[in-house]
Enzyme design. Structure first.
Site, PDB file in Angstrom:
ATOM      1  N   ASP A 156       1.065  -7.955   9.009  1.00 15.40           N
ATOM      2  CA  ASP A 156       1.414  -7.043   7.932  1.00 15.40           C
ATOM      3  C   ASP A 156       1.249  -5.601   8.413  1.00 15.40           C
ATOM      4  O   ASP A 156       0.363  -5.309   9.233  1.00 15.40           O
ATOM      5  CB  ASP A 156       0.510  -7.269   6.724  1.00 15.40           C
ATOM      6  CG  ASP A 156       0.789  -8.595   6.025  1.00 15.40           C
ATOM      7  OD1 ASP A 156       1.831  -9.215   6.321  1.00 15.40           O
ATOM      8  OD2 ASP A 156      -0.038  -9.003   5.190  1.00 15.40           O
ATOM      9  N   ARG A 157       2.061  -4.728   7.890  1.00 16.89           N
ATOM     10  CA  ARG A 157       2.052  -3.330   8.334  1.00 16.89           C
ATOM     11  C   ARG A 157       0.659  -2.698   8.358  1.00 16.89           C
ATOM     12  O   ARG A 157       0.302  -2.032   9.336  1.00 16.89           O
ATOM     13  CB  ARG A 157       3.011  -2.506   7.474  1.00 16.89           C
ATOM     14  CG  ARG A 157       3.038  -1.030   7.864  1.00 16.89           C
ATOM     15  CD  ARG A 157       4.186  -0.296   7.244  1.00 16.89           C
ATOM     16  NE  ARG A 157       4.148   1.109   7.667  1.00 16.89           N
ATOM     17  CZ  ARG A 157       5.208   1.894   7.754  1.00 16.89           C
ATOM     18  NH1 ARG A 157       6.397   1.427   7.446  1.00 16.89           N
ATOM     19  NH2 ARG A 157       5.090   3.138   8.139  1.00 16.89           N
TER      20      ARG A 157
END
Length: 244
Positions: free
Chosen positions: A69-70
């Protein structure tokens, strides 16, 4: 000049590299691959780095094997050849590709270790995931094991091993269990403050080498910033030594 071309790329530490595999420490808030923001992503950054370091003309092949995830940082693996990409993807499917994370969560789990098994459903319109009942159309089983390494001031440092790779899995399952991650704005907004960085880090990626079949494990430790500094990471180091 486009936004991507004018952007300053972050430094990405290399943890392992040969002719087939590239293991790096992903910085926080960098997308794994290109997204709607147009911000520099891991694939673009690393392809450019390979072109420059090895003086490669034209397009550079780099296969995305798994995603983070970012807002999550830490160990991440890419394939440098199509054959390596195919074999590493098969390792992911067969669950011989190991992924361990460390997180700081709110509260102290009632059991020092355990397994969480849930059915997760992703709402593509809102890009959110929630736990649902078995039999829900589109829901997928999510499995993780956790071990509480330390506790401090109402928080717990938890080592997590993923057995499935569902979107937002760790964040959703631990929140559903009553222990949202520190800093998680999406699934823990009721207990976290705006602007806090999520405390979730990919500490280990392990896999059979796509060519030599040797067991490879790549490690990355969380940065020395709060809330990680509230804990002694010695126990985490000892836990990871078993996989070196």
């Amino acid at each position: 000049m486009s936004r991507r071309e004018s952007a300053v790329y972050p430094v990405v530490p290399i943890l392992f590299e040969d002719n087939h595999v590239l293991g790096v420490a992903k910085p926080v808030n960098v997308p794994s691959q290109e997204d709607a923001t147009g911000d520099p992503d891991m694939l673009t950054i690393l392809k450019q780095d390979i072109k420059e370091r090895f003086n490669k003309p034209g397009n550079v092949f780099l296969g995305l094997v798994h995603r983070l995830d970012r807002p999550v940082g830490g160990a991440m693996v890419f394939a440098k050849t199509s054959k390596a990409a195919s074999r590493l993807s098969e390792a992911v499917r067969s669950r011989s590709f190991r992924k361990q994370y460390v997180a700081v969560v709110h509260g102290i789990p009632s059991k020092p270790s355990g397994r969480l098994v849930d059915m997760l459903y992703k709402d593509a319109k809102t890009n959110t995931v929630h736990v649902t009942s078995e039999g829900t159309d589109g829901a997928k089983e999510a499995i993780l094991d956790y071990t509480v390494l330390q506790t401090s001031e109402g928080f717990s440092l938890v080592l997590i091993e993923l057995h499935t790779g569902r979107p937002h899995q760790i964040r959703v399952q631990l929140n559903h269990a009553g222990h949202p991650l520190f800093g998680d704005q999406k699934y823990g907004s009721k207990v976290n403050k705006a602007g806090q960085q999520i405390a979730l880090w990919s500490v280990l990626v392990g896999f059979p080498h796509p060519v030599t079949k040797e067991d490879i494990s790549i490690h990355s430790m969380p940065p020395p910033v709060y809330p990680w500094t509230s804990f002694s990471l010695d126990k985490l180091e000892l836990a990871l030594q078993a996989y070196r």
